[in-house]
Write an enzyme that holds these catalytic residues in place. Sequence first.
Site, PDB file in Angstrom:
ATOM      1  N   HIS A 511       0.655  -1.669   0.150  1.00 22.39           N
ATOM      2  CA  HIS A 511       0.470  -0.080  -0.433  1.00 22.39           C
ATOM      3  C   HIS A 511       0.645   1.082  -0.229  1.00 22.39           C
ATOM      4  O   HIS A 511       1.515   1.703   1.184  1.00 22.39           O
ATOM      5  CB  HIS A 511      -0.317  -0.286   1.500  1.00 22.39           C
ATOM      6  CG  HIS A 511      -1.875   0.930   1.226  1.00 22.39           C
ATOM      7  ND1 HIS A 511      -3.242   1.406   0.898  1.00 22.39           N
ATOM      8  CD2 HIS A 511      -1.584   2.516   1.907  1.00 22.39           C
ATOM      9  CE1 HIS A 511      -3.848   2.411   0.633  1.00 22.39           C
ATOM     10  NE2 HIS A 511      -2.507   3.763   1.498  1.00 22.39           N
ATOM     11  N   ASP A 558      -1.839 -10.396   1.319  1.00 21.70           N
ATOM     12  CA  ASP A 558      -1.309  -9.707   0.033  1.00 21.70           C
ATOM     13  C   ASP A 558      -2.299  -8.365  -0.765  1.00 21.70           C
ATOM     14  O   ASP A 558      -1.606  -9.055  -1.929  1.00 21.70           O
ATOM     15  CB  ASP A 558      -0.117  -9.674  -0.564  1.00 21.70           C
ATOM     16  CG  ASP A 558       0.861  -9.652  -1.258  1.00 21.70           C
ATOM     17  OD1 ASP A 558       0.893  -7.804  -1.098  1.00 21.70           O
ATOM     18  OD2 ASP A 558       1.658  -9.856  -1.517  1.00 21.70           O
ATOM     19  N   GLU A 567       0.677  -1.857   4.419  1.00 17.10           N
ATOM     20  CA  GLU A 567       1.452  -0.679   4.450  1.00 17.10           C
ATOM     21  C   GLU A 567       2.619  -0.320   5.216  1.00 17.10           C
ATOM     22  O   GLU A 567       2.505  -0.587   6.536  1.00 17.10           O
ATOM     23  CB  GLU A 567       0.123   0.645   4.706  1.00 17.10           C
ATOM     24  CG  GLU A 567       0.604   1.898   4.752  1.00 17.10           C
ATOM     25  CD  GLU A 567      -0.001   2.788   5.105  1.00 17.10           C
ATOM     26  OE1 GLU A 567      -0.101   4.987   4.421  1.00 17.10           O
ATOM     27  OE2 GLU A 567      -1.279   2.951   5.848  1.00 17.10           O
TER      28      GLU A 567
END
Length: 611
Positions: A511, A558, A567
């Site tokens: 992310h 994932d 993230e």
Amino acid sequence: MSEASEADYHSSSFVHSVSGASRLLPSANRWNSIELDFTLLPQSSTRFDSLPSRFSKSFDFNLTITLFLIKFANIYVSIFILVFIPVLVLLLHFLTHKKHEDSPSRNLTVALNRALLFFDAQKSGHFPGDSSIKFRGDSGLNDGKAGNINASLAGGFYDSGNNIKFSFTTAYTVTLLSWSVIEYHKKYADIGELDHIKNIIQWGSDYLLNVFIPSNTSESSIIYSQVGGVGSDKNADNDVNCWQRPEDMKYTRHVSVCDDTASDLAGEIVAGMSAASLVFAENKAYSRTLVQEAEKLFNLATHQDPSHKPGLYTANGNCGIRAQDFYNSSSYKDELVWGGTWLFFATGNSTYLKYATDNFYSAEDEELFKDKGIFYWNNKQTANAILLTRIRFFIDPGYPYEEALSTSRTDLTMCSYLSNKQFSMSEGGLILQKPDSAPLQYAATASFLSKLYSDYLELLRRNRGTCNTANFTLEMLRDFSMSQVDYILGNNPMKMSYVVAYGDHYPNQVHHRAGSIPVGKWHSCAEGNQFLNSKEKNPNVLIGAMVGGPDKNDIFLDERDKPKFTEPSISSNAGLVAALVALHNSPSESSDFYDNLGIDKLGIFQNVHLI
């Protein structure tokens, strides 16, 4: 997870094994010892030597030879027991230890190199032309120019997968990375990463110097707490609703402004500048500038005045209200103790040590119970205790600091890592200090502190510690520390490295705006959503980024649109770097005990001269 009670926290009892001795030990009890009797033959006596044997000479001779052989056989058995068995035990221990060290899934040098590269990918401002990160470029060059604000805030780091810059987490990151260099600079130098991490730290400390503007008038000083995020017009393009590379940003970036009553933010910036000043001690001018600005800010944040009301930056109107959804601070006293302690190391001025020790228990009273034993961007009290313990261990200033310099809090923290009374473990072996939020960042700092504390004890030639009725050994602390890093690097039920580009199997849908959007064409905010929602791998590999990690059941998704899992952030990676260098074996061979341990025993006290 239900919270442990205070009673559980202080009355924990633990079970552990003690390594066996690798040599034969004498026994004071004849019933549990092995008696080696070499007097198998009758003792000669002149009184009976002249008497003839009642057996034939040949029988007597054979008996003598047999007894003689028995005697020597027992001698050889005894020698074997005394010499070869201990050697065998040592050999087995060495081979087992060697296998443990040379685990094919673990190469700490490579992992550390990768983890540092993540910070290069997070740089804002004029991007270095010689960087190995080729998908990044200049960005945020107009940061600080918003409305009636005309500040110079280019530079610093983007915090995570978004394009926001938070002064709070930048300062924490600078402090933690600096701490790791102060303690383990020999290891960084051995593996050729010392200049690299110093460059990263200075990128952050330069930014900290820009976010603090001391006042030359009666007006309050200024601290810029945030660049980016949602501005006054929530419908306008901004760093939250736009999925864009930093290089593509064209919208105005909001700037949040605080004064010196943002005590937690001020204390963290003081800590960052003070710790960095020790890293750059050889650059006297730069180090002096960092110390001078840190002292100004600390004195402003702690001065006693009825009109001065210290508080939390996230509760202070426009100062930090936009940061509440990202980094909502719960206390400010731990940051002021943190800042005061680092300022003591930076200056040697015992006034700052007195502030830290006088306010340590007040900070502890403010500490959330659920944060006890956890070291992260919101709670410095656990690390404060470690630093004060370090002072007690190696310079012990005595009265009037004894109570706050007690080692009991640190020992309790170590025991909390090794038991399941306060923190549980996942089935795969990950400590769950905050099981409902990205857990790896907490595991990384726990790994760092446990290894660091074991090194402190070894410097004192101690092999164990104690808390209440339980004991812990250096081996237990180090095994725990390594187990958490092993988990992060791939020894987990998912068989996945949670550090990007380390190992064969790692997250591909991180992310991260810059990582997920192809280079070479400008993309608008609206166009960016296709890359956020894509199920394809990121086109740009975010080398060294440690993602949020799995849930409490060791399950990891994932998926780019699930930031809880995928993230990364600069504060999380700072903990990972600290843990990796602490665990890294120093490759240099030396006859000096401290050199081989790889820790600088007294470097942190270079400016301290107690009488």
